[in-house]
Design a protein around this motif. Structure first.
Motif, PDB file in Angstrom:
ATOM      1  N   THR A  64      -4.698  11.054 -11.807  1.00 23.18           N
ATOM      2  CA  THR A  64      -4.179  12.417 -11.982  1.00 23.18           C
ATOM      3  C   THR A  64      -4.380  13.295 -10.748  1.00 23.18           C
ATOM      4  N   GLU A  65      -5.249  12.888  -9.834  1.00 25.95           N
ATOM      5  CA  GLU A  65      -5.514  13.724  -8.661  1.00 25.95           C
ATOM      6  C   GLU A  65      -4.650  13.289  -7.479  1.00 25.95           C
ATOM      7  N   GLU A  66      -4.686  14.079  -6.423  1.00 25.29           N
ATOM      8  CA  GLU A  66      -3.994  13.699  -5.195  1.00 25.29           C
ATOM      9  C   GLU A  66      -4.751  12.556  -4.528  1.00 25.29           C
ATOM     10  N   VAL A  67      -4.026  11.542  -4.150  1.00 27.03           N
ATOM     11  CA  VAL A  67      -4.610  10.373  -3.489  1.00 27.03           C
ATOM     12  C   VAL A  67      -3.630   9.900  -2.418  1.00 27.03           C
ATOM     13  N   PRO A  68      -4.071   9.018  -1.521  1.00 27.90           N
ATOM     14  CA  PRO A  68      -3.115   8.426  -0.568  1.00 27.90           C
ATOM     15  C   PRO A  68      -2.019   7.651  -1.306  1.00 27.90           C
ATOM     16  N   LEU A  69      -0.795   8.090  -1.129  1.00 26.70           N
ATOM     17  CA  LEU A  69       0.356   7.396  -1.711  1.00 26.70           C
ATOM     18  C   LEU A  69       0.904   6.350  -0.750  1.00 26.70           C
ATOM     19  N   MET A  70       0.497   6.453   0.487  1.00 28.61           N
ATOM     20  CA  MET A  70       0.945   5.513   1.508  1.00 28.61           C
ATOM     21  C   MET A  70      -0.129   5.418   2.571  1.00 28.61           C
ATOM     22  N   ALA A  99       0.364  13.961  -5.133  1.00 30.54           N
ATOM     23  CA  ALA A  99       0.096  13.769  -6.554  1.00 30.54           C
ATOM     24  C   ALA A  99       1.220  12.969  -7.187  1.00 30.54           C
ATOM     25  N   ASN A 100       0.931  12.411  -8.340  1.00 30.11           N
ATOM     26  CA  ASN A 100       1.906  11.624  -9.078  1.00 30.11           C
ATOM     27  C   ASN A 100       2.763  12.553  -9.936  1.00 30.11           C
ATOM     28  N   ARG A 101       4.017  12.675  -9.569  1.00 28.14           N
ATOM     29  CA  ARG A 101       4.917  13.552 -10.326  1.00 28.14           C
ATOM     30  C   ARG A 101       5.084  13.060 -11.764  1.00 28.14           C
ATOM     31  N   GLN A 102       4.973  11.750 -11.983  1.00 30.20           N
ATOM     32  CA  GLN A 102       5.129  11.191 -13.323  1.00 30.20           C
ATOM     33  C   GLN A 102       3.998  11.686 -14.234  1.00 30.20           C
ATOM     34  N   LEU A 128       0.825  -1.206   0.000  1.00 29.02           N
ATOM     35  CA  LEU A 128       0.000   0.000   0.000  1.00 29.02           C
ATOM     36  C   LEU A 128       0.860   1.258   0.000  1.00 29.02           C
ATOM     37  N   CYS A 129       1.947   1.228  -0.751  1.00 23.64           N
ATOM     38  CA  CYS A 129       2.829   2.393  -0.828  1.00 23.64           C
ATOM     39  C   CYS A 129       3.195   2.682  -2.275  1.00 23.64           C
ATOM     40  N   ASN A 130       2.821   3.868  -2.723  1.00 23.19           N
ATOM     41  CA  ASN A 130       3.184   4.330  -4.067  1.00 23.19           C
ATOM     42  C   ASN A 130       4.028   5.598  -4.014  1.00 23.19           C
ATOM     43  N   LEU A 131       4.557   5.897  -2.842  1.00 28.95           N
ATOM     44  CA  LEU A 131       5.334   7.117  -2.658  1.00 28.95           C
ATOM     45  C   LEU A 131       6.561   7.123  -3.576  1.00 28.95           C
ATOM     46  N   SER A 132       7.273   6.019  -3.607  1.00 21.57           N
ATOM     47  CA  SER A 132       8.487   5.950  -4.417  1.00 21.57           C
ATOM     48  C   SER A 132       8.168   6.114  -5.900  1.00 21.57           C
ATOM     49  N   HIS A 133       7.142   5.424  -6.373  1.00 21.17           N
ATOM     50  CA  HIS A 133       6.792   5.542  -7.788  1.00 21.17           C
ATOM     51  C   HIS A 133       6.345   6.958  -8.136  1.00 21.17           C
ATOM     52  N   ALA A 134       5.549   7.568  -7.257  1.00 18.82           N
ATOM     53  CA  ALA A 134       5.020   8.897  -7.545  1.00 18.82           C
ATOM     54  C   ALA A 134       6.119   9.936  -7.698  1.00 18.82           C
ATOM     55  N   PHE A 135       7.194   9.792  -6.932  1.00 15.84           N
ATOM     56  CA  PHE A 135       8.214  10.840  -6.926  1.00 15.84           C
ATOM     57  C   PHE A 135       9.502  10.464  -7.660  1.00 15.84           C
ATOM     58  N   SER A 136       9.712   9.180  -7.931  1.00 17.19           N
ATOM     59  CA  SER A 136      10.970   8.802  -8.582  1.00 17.19           C
ATOM     60  C   SER A 136      10.784   7.810  -9.708  1.00 17.19           C
ATOM     61  N   ASN A 137       9.529   7.407  -9.973  1.00 17.78           N
ATOM     62  CA  ASN A 137       9.234   6.394 -10.992  1.00 17.78           C
ATOM     63  C   ASN A 137       9.889   5.049 -10.661  1.00 17.78           C
ATOM     64  N   ARG A 138      10.180   4.839  -9.386  1.00 15.71           N
ATOM     65  CA  ARG A 138      10.732   3.552  -8.930  1.00 15.71           C
ATOM     66  C   ARG A 138       9.698   2.905  -8.013  1.00 15.71           C
ATOM     67  N   SER A 139       9.074   1.871  -8.501  1.00 13.02           N
ATOM     68  CA  SER A 139       7.942   1.290  -7.791  1.00 13.02           C
ATOM     69  C   SER A 139       8.373   0.257  -6.760  1.00 13.02           C
ATOM     70  N   ALA A 140       7.870   0.408  -5.532  1.00  8.22           N
ATOM     71  CA  ALA A 140       8.108  -0.610  -4.512  1.00  8.22           C
ATOM     72  C   ALA A 140       7.452  -1.924  -4.898  1.00  8.22           C
ATOM     73  N   ASN A 141       6.330  -1.846  -5.614  1.00  8.51           N
ATOM     74  CA  ASN A 141       5.651  -3.061  -6.071  1.00  8.51           C
ATOM     75  C   ASN A 141       6.373  -3.741  -7.228  1.00  8.51           C
ATOM     76  N   ARG A 142       7.426  -3.089  -7.714  1.00 12.72           N
ATOM     77  CA  ARG A 142       8.222  -3.657  -8.802  1.00 12.72           C
ATOM     78  C   ARG A 142       9.660  -3.917  -8.351  1.00 12.72           C
ATOM     79  N   GLY A 169       2.338  16.226 -18.561  1.00 17.77           N
ATOM     80  CA  GLY A 169       1.268  17.149 -18.920  1.00 17.77           C
ATOM     81  C   GLY A 169      -0.134  16.656 -18.662  1.00 17.77           C
ATOM     82  N   ARG A 170      -0.284  15.528 -17.989  1.00 15.57           N
ATOM     83  CA  ARG A 170      -1.634  15.013 -17.736  1.00 15.57           C
ATOM     84  C   ARG A 170      -2.201  15.494 -16.412  1.00 15.57           C
ATOM     85  N   GLY A 171      -1.384  16.133 -15.572  1.00 16.84           N
ATOM     86  CA  GLY A 171      -1.881  16.552 -14.276  1.00 16.84           C
ATOM     87  C   GLY A 171      -1.992  18.052 -14.175  1.00 16.84           C
TER      88      GLY A 171
END
Length: 638
Positions: free
Chosen positions: A572-578, A628-631, A186-200, A636-638
């Motif tokens: 595209t919106e702000e959501v819980p990243l963690m 928000a997802n920096r990616q 339940l953590c997408n913080l790394s992907h949102a800010f560095s494009n490095r996914s903890a789930n990957r 340009g989608r956000g």
């Protein structure tokens, strides 16, 4: 609760009493050392799709580790516990067959799409990345074919027992090592800010960075503190309580840790579990052999961020150390006096040339967003409590606390052969019509039998010849066996050269080794009930559904709405990243449940230039890190 939940909440009598100590294997060599030091099973990553992308291994190395482990009837679990994209499923299926043919005992899985593949008959374990917190989830996992489930680290004893009462799966629980601040998966913080996914398998560990905590009104509560960095898990004092709650697999985190960590921590928990087994004869280890260590294990002497038992006994202060995410080590001294190149200390500890020491300078918190608050120095020469260094740092002062994060003497012991694992055997020599027969039987019932034609001539001085014969038969030092009982039941002591007896003994050892390998059985997969119903009908992006086969799986099992995983960058919106059970309101005595009149208003966490909102779900006792997802913004989608 599902109809499959057939046990009462107080009944865990159906659970096996075989205890499994599960250790990490960065590679085959690490895994072998873990087994020698007492692990009943090890987990290792394959070439791809493991949750530690930098800890991959070839199929050949996995085969080598399996061959070694199975000598002791220890098991090897292969981690294929990342989410998979559609174009990766074929490669994943091929890899699963390869690791099965290499001898792997089980597959650790996060992505449910794997269950839709053409699988070999391999046991499946549900990764903690699946967010396994409830009895309902456990019941479902059992129904669809999982035989072991890795529980969420956040569970308390009562929650563990509730799960145990409703499933026959073996319960696996982390007992040592690093703690992810979020619920696993339940953590997408790394992907949102560095494009490095903890789930990957590519987490950037943004949670370990320092930051500032502010109220919604802008009041600064903390500066330059590691606010999302937790201490490390240590359940030494809770092992028996965990056993009584239903845990049977005790997992050590650390596929990225060094070899001395694996040796030391595995040996520590082996000894702790053996103490419990010695007191409680109904319990037993799940693998064969006994490990004898030539050092005294001490988990404080290898990498850790301090110790916490987290939420096993419910919520309490002390799960985090905001000062540093690094290994601080043991508190060993206070500074008594300072010279140009030496430090006099007050201490009851012994020091060694080469020890690593560290300290916090008095003004460590003032360096904005600095991650180097912890200062280190190497001890050149120890003369009692006079410690010689290259140069005494200017910010080291009398009265400061000194920590040791490298004990050179301890590391030197572990750098050598530090454990031997042996299986007890009974040896019996008997007559055959034309010679003699040697039978070697281990304490688990496996037998190796060899015969030898012999021109039977009575030995001179039978008493001394018999003693010499028994000594020769018991020479097992370079093997995996140690003699428990040696019996000579021939009509009389026959004359036989030492070389003949040695050859007979070696052949018996080889026969027993082969018998043990031949009689080893890998665990069988559990049946997939295609009619099982998933506990909920809607899955958000937090369910990490990344491919069509995973969607098909959930739809087959009753899920109606399924969102794509966050890694698809469709949000595209702000959501819980963690989502985390770690609560900064609680840490700063601002918890509405603890302090009357306090409202659970959001807070702001600033990490570098990034601003995150902290939202508190008090009924669930959870904190959400929202952003928000920096990616998405960058394209340009956000």
């Amino acid at each position: 609760m599902s109809k499959a939940a057939i046990f009462t909440p107080d009944d865990i009598s159906h659970i096996s009493n075989r205890l499994e100590l599960l250790a990490p294997a960065k590679n085959a060599e690490f895994g072998m050392e873990a087994i020698l030091h007492g692990a009943d099973a090890v987990y290792i990553g394959g070439p791809d799709f493991g949750a530690r992308a930098t800890a991959g291994n070839s199929v050949e190395d996995i085969a080598r580790l399996c061959s070694f482990a199975h000598k002791y009837h220890a098991q090897v679990f292969v981690a294929l516990n990342t989410i998979l994209m559609d174009d990766e499923l074929a490669d994943a299926e091929k890899l699963i067959w390869q690791v099965y043919e290499a001898g792997a005992d089980a597959l650790i899985v996060q992505d449910m799409g794997v269950l839709q593949l053409d699988l070999p008959p391999i046991a499946l374990h549900a990764s903690t990345q699946m967010d396994n917190r409830t009895a309902e989830k456990a019941v479902f996992l059992e129904q669809v074919g999982f035989s072991q489930v890795v529980l969420a680290r956040e569970l308390g004893l009562s929650q563990i027992r509730e799960v145990a009462a409703h499933t026959k799966m073996q319960l696996e629980f982390f007992i040592h090592g690093a703690l992810c601040v979020a619920y696993s998966g339940l953590c997408n913080l790394s992907h949102a800010f560095s494009n490095r996914s903890a789930n990957r398998g590519e987490c950037s560990q943004m949670c370990r960075l320092p930051g500032e905590l502010k109220t919604r009104q802008g009041e600064v509560l903390a500066e330059n503190e590691h606010l999302l960095s937790l201490k490390d898990n240590n359940q030494t004092d809770n092992l028996e309580a965990l056993i009584d709650a239903g845990v049977r697999s005790f997992k050590i985190e650390g596929r990225l840790k060094d070899i001395n960590y694996v040796k030391n921590v595995t040996a520590h928990y082996r000894q702790e579990l053996d103490k419990i087994i010695a007191r409680r004869p109904e319990l037993k280890a799940s693998s064969h052999g006994r490990s004898v260590h030539n050092f005294t294990p001490n988990p404080e002497k290898t990498f850790n961020r301090g110790r916490t038992d987290y939420f096993v006994h419910e919520r309490s202060q002390g799960v985090s150390d905001f000062r540093s995410p690094k290994y601080i080590g043991e508190e060993v001294a206070t500074v008594k006096a300072l010279g140009k190149d030496y430090i006099e200390v007050n201490s009851t500890h012994s020091f060694n040339n080469g020890d690593g020491l560290c300290y916090f300078p008095a003004n460590y918190a003032s360096a904005k967003q600095s991650d180097d608050k912890l200062r280190g120095l190497r001890l050149n020469r120890a003369e009692g409590n006079k410690l010689h260094v290259l140069a005494v740092p200017g910010d080291l002062e009398v009265g400061m606390t000194i920590y040791r994060n490298r004990d050179q003497a301890f590391e030197a012991v572990l750098a050598k052969e530090s454990s031997k694992r042996a299986i007890e055997v009974d040896i019996k020599l008997t007559d055959t019509p034309d010679g003699i027969m040697l039978t070697m039987t281990d304490i688990y019932g496996h037998r190796g039998v060899v015969t030898l034609p012999l021109d039977k001539q009575a030995a001179n001085e039978p008493e001394s010849a018999g003693a010499k014969l028994r000594k020769q038969l018991g020479k097992l030092g370079s093997t995996d066996f140690v003699a428990r009982e040696i019996t000579v039941e021939t009509e009389q002591v026959w004359f036989a050269p030492a070389s003949v007896i040695n050859g007979l003994r070696r052949d018996a050892v080889a026969a027993l080794e082969q018998a043990r390998v031949d009689e080893y059985q890998r665990p069988q997969p559990w049946k997939h009930n295609q009619d099982a119903m998933y506990p909920t009908k809607h899955l958000s992006y937090l369910a990490n559904v990344a491919n069509q086969k995973s969607k098909d799986f959930y739809q087959q099992h009753g899920v109606i709405e399924i969102e794509d995983t966050y890694e698809k960058n469709g949000i595209t919106e702000e959501v819980p990243l963690m989502v985390t059970k770690h609560c900064l309101r609680f840490n700063f005595n601002l918890c509405p449940k603890e302090v009357p009149g306090i409202k659970a208003e959001p807070m702001v966490l600033e990490i570098g230039k990034d601003v995150l909102k902290l939202v508190f779900d008090c009924p669930k006792c959870e904190m959400m890190v929202v952003g928000a997802n920096r990616q998405v913004k960058s394209d340009g989608r956000g």
